[in-house]
Design an enzyme around this catalytic site. Structure first.
Site, mmCIF file in Angstrom:
data_model
loop_
_atom_site.group_PDB
_atom_site.id
_atom_site.type_symbol
_atom_site.label_atom_id
_atom_site.label_comp_id
_atom_site.label_asym_id
_atom_site.label_seq_id
_atom_site.Cartn_x
_atom_site.Cartn_y
_atom_site.Cartn_z
ATOM 1 C CD GLU A 49 13.850 -27.105 7.937
ATOM 2 O OE1 GLU A 49 13.131 -27.747 8.720
ATOM 3 O OE2 GLU A 49 13.478 -26.022 7.438
ATOM 4 C CG ASP A 76 8.683 -27.952 -1.215
ATOM 5 O OD1 ASP A 76 8.181 -28.780 -0.424
ATOM 6 O OD2 ASP A 76 8.001 -27.153 -1.883
ATOM 7 C CG ASP A 99 1.421 -27.029 7.902
ATOM 8 O OD1 ASP A 99 2.310 -26.949 7.046
ATOM 9 O OD2 ASP A 99 0.491 -27.844 7.864
ATOM 10 C CE LYS A 103 -2.254 -15.376 12.335
ATOM 11 N NZ LYS A 103 -1.163 -14.467 12.492
HETATM 12 C C1 LIG Z 1 7.182 -25.596 13.190
HETATM 13 S S1 LIG Z 1 8.725 -26.183 12.624
HETATM 14 C C2 LIG Z 1 8.859 -27.776 13.431
HETATM 15 C C3 LIG Z 1 10.261 -28.310 13.425
HETATM 16 C C4 LIG Z 1 10.427 -29.691 14.049
HETATM 17 N N1 LIG Z 1 9.665 -30.692 13.321
HETATM 18 C C5 LIG Z 1 10.007 -29.669 15.483
HETATM 19 O O1 LIG Z 1 8.932 -30.224 15.800
HETATM 20 O O2 LIG Z 1 10.748 -29.112 16.310
HETATM 21 C C6 LIG Z 1 8.336 -26.673 10.948
HETATM 22 C C7 LIG Z 1 9.591 -26.939 10.141
HETATM 23 O O3 LIG Z 1 9.206 -27.478 8.896
HETATM 24 C C8 LIG Z 1 9.976 -26.860 7.872
HETATM 25 N N2 LIG Z 1 9.180 -26.978 6.632
HETATM 26 C C9 LIG Z 1 8.006 -26.381 6.366
HETATM 27 N N3 LIG Z 1 7.563 -26.704 5.145
HETATM 28 C C10 LIG Z 1 8.497 -27.519 4.612
HETATM 29 C C11 LIG Z 1 8.640 -28.175 3.362
HETATM 30 N N4 LIG Z 1 7.713 -28.022 2.406
HETATM 31 N N5 LIG Z 1 9.724 -28.940 3.159
HETATM 32 C C12 LIG Z 1 10.670 -29.094 4.119
HETATM 33 N N6 LIG Z 1 10.600 -28.485 5.323
HETATM 34 C C13 LIG Z 1 9.530 -27.710 5.570
HETATM 35 C C14 LIG Z 1 10.176 -25.449 8.376
HETATM 36 O O4 LIG Z 1 11.262 -24.790 7.754
HETATM 37 C C15 LIG Z 1 10.410 -25.679 9.852
HETATM 38 O O5 LIG Z 1 11.769 -25.906 10.145
#
Ligand SMILES: C[S@@+](CC[C@H](N)C(=O)[O-])C[C@H]1O[C@@H](n2cnc3c(N)ncnc32)[C@H](O)[C@@H]1O
Length: 197
Positions: A49, A76, A99, A103
């Site tokens: 995360e 990341d 994601d 957009k």
């Molecule tokens: C829309 S949330 C969904 C969270 C969880 N998977 C759920 O379904 O409840 C997307 C999550 O992915 C994380 N995220 C986005 N890009 C990421 C990356 N490149 N590496 C790690 N985490 C990432 C965001 O911080 C966020 O917590």
């Protein structure tokens, strides 16, 4: 700064055993990660995360839950998978509602670009599975197209998984809102005997 000479992660050292490893990418508040680890003590589960706030939140939950087979990493995921994960070392990836930025101006921030799809493929064991879910139909189609360029067997579904895996936080919320959700699993082909890999 990351140097090319940095070693790739040794899952056995990280978890203290040689069990199969599942990786959740973008764990958010961590409900899936915790439930999945609880349901599968025979597996090791890593959540990646990139938001420190949520990674800390998960770390606190893990500490309270006492789940020796689960870890969270604040980083990341695209970088971690590309630089630190060994070939064919992951049993399953879980990529749920990745994601929030769908957009056009957010294209560059999307996780599932072709390089990342290739890295997921490289690091999955033969027969390993990538589980994908999203609520954005256009993103779903784009991710399926990206992954379909690789030797995966693709199965789409209207339900999370046949084995009824735990729901994620977003999934629970979206279901209550009555949104359409899109699911697919991608299974990495096992090479046939004699096939060059
Ligand atoms: C829309 S949330 C969904 C969270 C969880 N998977 C759920 O379904 O409840 C997307 C999550 O992915 C994380 N995220 C986005 N890009 C990421 C990356 N490149 N590496 C790690 N985490 C990432 C965001 O911080 C966020 O917590």
């Amino acid at each position: 700064m990351i140097f090319a000479s940095q070693p790739q992660v040794n899952w056995s050292e990280l978890f203290g055993n040689a069990r199969a490893v599942d990786v959740e990418i973008g764990s958010g508040k961590g409900s899936f990660l915790l439930s999945h680890a609880r349901l599968h003590p025979e597996r090791n589960v890593l959540g990646i995360e990139n938001q420190p706030r949520w990674a800390r939140w998960i770390a606190d939950r893990l500490a309270r839950a006492s789940l020796p087979n689960a870890r969270v990493l604040c980083a990341d995921a695209s970088l971690v998978v590309a630089r630190f994960v060994r070939d064919e070392s992951v049993r399953a990836y879980h990529l749920y509602f990745p994601d929030p930025w769908w957009k056009r101006r957010h294209h560059k921030r999307r996780l599932m670009q072709s390089d990342f799809a290739g890295e997921l493929f490289r690091t999955l064991e033969p027969g390993g599975v990538l589980h994908l879910a999203t609520d954005v139909e256009a993103r779903f189609a784009a991710m399926v197209d990206e992954l379909a360029t690789l030797p995966f067997a693709v199965a789409r579904s209207d339900e999370p998984t046949p084995d009824g895996r735990p729901l994620t936080n977003f999934e629970r919320k979206y279901r209550l809102e009555g949104r359409s959700l899109y699911y697919a699993t991608f299974t990495k082909h096992r090479p046939r005997s004699g096939e060059i890999r």
